[in-house]
Write a protein that holds these residues in place. Structure first.
Motif, PDB file in Angstrom:
ATOM      1  N   CYS A 113       0.814  -1.222   0.000  1.00 12.11           N
ATOM      2  CA  CYS A 113       0.000   0.000   0.000  1.00 12.11           C
ATOM      3  C   CYS A 113       0.848   1.272   0.000  1.00 12.11           C
ATOM      4  O   CYS A 113       0.377   2.340  -0.353  1.00 12.11           O
ATOM      5  CB  CYS A 113      -0.948   0.000   1.199  1.00 12.11           C
ATOM      6  SG  CYS A 113      -0.126   0.264   2.789  1.00 12.11           S
ATOM      7  N   LEU A 114       2.098   1.151   0.442  1.00 12.07           N
ATOM      8  CA  LEU A 114       3.055   2.266   0.568  1.00 12.07           C
ATOM      9  C   LEU A 114       2.695   3.247   1.676  1.00 12.07           C
ATOM     10  O   LEU A 114       3.317   4.285   1.820  1.00 12.07           O
ATOM     11  CB  LEU A 114       3.241   3.040  -0.750  1.00 12.07           C
ATOM     12  CG  LEU A 114       3.626   2.283  -2.017  1.00 12.07           C
ATOM     13  CD1 LEU A 114       4.064   3.260  -3.109  1.00 12.07           C
ATOM     14  CD2 LEU A 114       4.741   1.274  -1.790  1.00 12.07           C
ATOM     15  N   GLU A 115       1.699   2.909   2.477  1.00 11.91           N
ATOM     16  CA  GLU A 115       1.253   3.853   3.516  1.00 11.91           C
ATOM     17  C   GLU A 115       1.299   3.301   4.936  1.00 11.91           C
ATOM     18  O   GLU A 115       1.340   4.069   5.896  1.00 11.91           O
ATOM     19  CB  GLU A 115      -0.199   4.282   3.223  1.00 11.91           C
ATOM     20  CG  GLU A 115      -0.287   5.264   2.072  1.00 11.91           C
ATOM     21  CD  GLU A 115      -1.699   5.425   1.552  1.00 11.91           C
ATOM     22  OE1 GLU A 115      -2.639   4.870   2.170  1.00 11.91           O
ATOM     23  OE2 GLU A 115      -1.849   6.091   0.511  1.00 11.91           O
ATOM     24  N   CYS A 116       1.251   1.991   5.080  1.00  9.24           N
ATOM     25  CA  CYS A 116       1.156   1.427   6.436  1.00  9.24           C
ATOM     26  C   CYS A 116       2.498   1.536   7.176  1.00  9.24           C
ATOM     27  O   CYS A 116       3.514   1.946   6.608  1.00  9.24           O
ATOM     28  CB  CYS A 116       0.689  -0.026   6.376  1.00  9.24           C
ATOM     29  SG  CYS A 116       1.949  -1.162   5.766  1.00  9.24           S
ATOM     30  N   CYS A 119       5.264  -0.392   5.387  1.00 10.10           N
ATOM     31  CA  CYS A 119       5.650   0.242   4.114  1.00 10.10           C
ATOM     32  C   CYS A 119       6.489   1.492   4.380  1.00 10.10           C
ATOM     33  O   CYS A 119       7.458   1.754   3.674  1.00 10.10           O
ATOM     34  CB  CYS A 119       4.419   0.590   3.289  1.00 10.10           C
ATOM     35  SG  CYS A 119       3.700  -0.836   2.454  1.00 10.10           S
ATOM     36  N   CYS A 127       3.756  -5.530   4.231  1.00  7.74           N
ATOM     37  CA  CYS A 127       2.629  -4.584   4.186  1.00  7.74           C
ATOM     38  C   CYS A 127       1.365  -5.155   4.836  1.00  7.74           C
ATOM     39  O   CYS A 127       0.977  -6.286   4.577  1.00  7.74           O
ATOM     40  CB  CYS A 127       2.341  -4.221   2.721  1.00  7.74           C
ATOM     41  SG  CYS A 127       0.846  -3.236   2.515  1.00  7.74           S
ATOM     42  N   GLU A 128       0.752  -4.330   5.683  1.00  7.43           N
ATOM     43  CA  GLU A 128      -0.445  -4.789   6.404  1.00  7.43           C
ATOM     44  C   GLU A 128      -1.689  -4.814   5.524  1.00  7.43           C
ATOM     45  O   GLU A 128      -2.685  -5.441   5.855  1.00  7.43           O
ATOM     46  CB  GLU A 128      -0.707  -3.861   7.601  1.00  7.43           C
ATOM     47  CG  GLU A 128       0.313  -4.013   8.692  1.00  7.43           C
ATOM     48  CD  GLU A 128       0.157  -2.951   9.769  1.00  7.43           C
ATOM     49  OE1 GLU A 128      -0.181  -3.314  10.903  1.00  7.43           O
ATOM     50  OE2 GLU A 128       0.356  -1.767   9.456  1.00  7.43           O
ATOM     51  N   ASN A 129      -1.633  -4.065   4.435  1.00  2.00           N
ATOM     52  CA  ASN A 129      -2.813  -3.998   3.547  1.00  2.00           C
ATOM     53  C   ASN A 129      -2.479  -4.534   2.159  1.00  2.00           C
ATOM     54  O   ASN A 129      -2.996  -4.050   1.164  1.00  2.00           O
ATOM     55  CB  ASN A 129      -3.281  -2.546   3.404  1.00  2.00           C
ATOM     56  CG  ASN A 129      -3.399  -1.865   4.740  1.00  2.00           C
ATOM     57  OD1 ASN A 129      -4.052  -2.392   5.636  1.00  2.00           O
ATOM     58  ND2 ASN A 129      -2.746  -0.723   4.900  1.00  2.00           N
TER      59      ASN A 129
HETATM   60 ZN   LIG Z   1       1.618  -1.196   3.413  1.00  2.00          ZN
END
Ligand SMILES: [Zn+2]
Length: 372
Positions: A113-116, A119, A127-129
């Motif tokens: 996701c590049l956000e968690c 990431c 990645c969690e998502n």
């Molecule tokens: Zn992630």
């Protein structure tokens, strides 16, 4: 009104008439029950692409799914499945600028996701998502937005689609390899001779590292030798494990290998890997075992021999890009030809899994197009 070439391309790429309404696919109905059926071609949204599958490879994860389902990948019954593939873009959503119809691509089976939290620390494989793609045992597969954005690659012209279909495995192995502190002065011992084990051997030989290959299937051990493993040992020739370890030590000036990669995925071979490693060695538990299994480790050896034990999982976009570059190497390509040793049409997917499981082949290129 006159249309510019760009407009025309966009119009064409949105033209649903180019793709038929229905397609053949293999659907998972339950353990051991897959059916070749005609179903609607997946619809794509404005940020997705539709790919006509050229080659989809059988793999360990799919075989496990075929035999017992999959808690994450199979959410409903019947379900599409299959994820290691290459093909040609036949439709693009109207927001897609990066790709166009006619391009040959490989899409990976997931994208971070590049956000968690993970990431942000650049540990994209955790990645969690993470978003997964599943459904390549079909004539067409739709690629989810995030995978289009971060993990879809145009296949260079000098690489055929069948070779490119192995990109995911190569990326995973490259990730495992680079995390294992392998240098030219070390000996690498690889347990397992499936596609993953063989790709580890290939990377080691590409880097001029000495390799001991351990397996139990003569056909696969033969390939291991053919692609350059320096020593090939069939575990069945050593009913007494002490003899196996003695043999390995004799091949390493009695020090034992500095790096051991477990690429079989069984608790027994995880334990073996830790017993084989030399003092100060590193063990990479690369093959995932069945959930709930446990292993026993010798605390004395771990402590006084300073063993480093690591687990490495999956891939990240960075390793995929590096792996794509490796596909241009002639030696790596010859290894892949040895790994993908058989082709079968999609309607014979069940037979493909049976052959994969029996060990008479390593990976099978399944072709939706053949004999249709
Ligand atoms: Zn992630």
């Amino acid at each position: 009104m006159t249309l510019s070439i760009r407009d025309l391309e966009e119009k064409l790429s949105d033209d649903p008439e180019k793709v038929s309404e229905t397609m053949y696919a293999c659907l998972f109905y339950g353990p051991g029950d897959i059916r070749y059926e005609k179903i609607p071609v997946p619809k794509i949204n404005e940020n997705e692409i539709l790919v006509k599958v050229d080659t989809v490879l059988t793999g360990g994860t799919d075989l496990k799914t075929f035999k017992r389902g999959h808690p994450v990948l199979i959410k409903k019954i019947p379900s599409l499945f299959g994820h290691q593939f290459s093909g040609e873009i036949v439709m693009t959503g109207k927001n897609i600028k990066k790709f166009s119809c006619g391009q040959k691509v490989v899409s990976l089976n997931s994208a971070p996701c590049l956000e968690c939290n993970f990431c942000k620390k650049k540990r994209f494989n955790l990645c969690e998502n993470i978003e997964f793609l599943n459904g390549a045992y079909a004539e067409y597969v739709s690629i989810p937005e995030r995978i289009v954005k971060y993990n879809t690659y145009i296949i260079p012209e000098n690489i055929d689609l069948e070779t490119a279909s192995i990109l995911e495995s190569l990326a995973v192995v490259l990730h495992g390899y680079e995390r294992s502190e392998i240098t030219k002065d070390k000996t690498l011992c690889v347990i397992g001779t499936g596609s993953i084990g063989l790709l580890f051997i290939a990377l080691a030989k590409l880097n001029k590292v000495k390799v001991i290959s351990i397996g139990r299937n003569p056909y696969k051990l033969n390939i291991s030798e053919k692609i350059g493993a320096d020593f090939v040992l069939n575990i069945k020739d050593f009913p007494d494990e002490g003899e196996l370890i003695k043999k390995i030590n004799s091949l390493t000036n009695n020090y034992g290998p500095e790096v051991v990669i477990e690429a079989a995925g069984f608790p027994e071979t995880w334990e073996l890997a830790a017993r084989i490693a030399g003092r100060g060695g590193l063990v990479n538990f690369f093959g995932g075992c069945k959930k709930g299994t446990k292993v026993e480790l010798d605390t004395y050896k771990l402590h006084y021999d300073e063993l480093k034990l690591i687990g490495v999982f999956h891939h990240t976009p960075e390793y995929v890009q590096k792996a794509l570059g490796l596909l241009s190497d002639n030696y790596i390509r010859s290894v892949i030809k040895n790994i993908i040793s058989k082709t079968l049409p999609l309607q014979e997917l069940k037979r493909a899994f049976q052959m994969h499981e029996s060990g008479e082949v390593i990976q099978i290129a399944v072709k939706p197009e053949e004999y249709r």
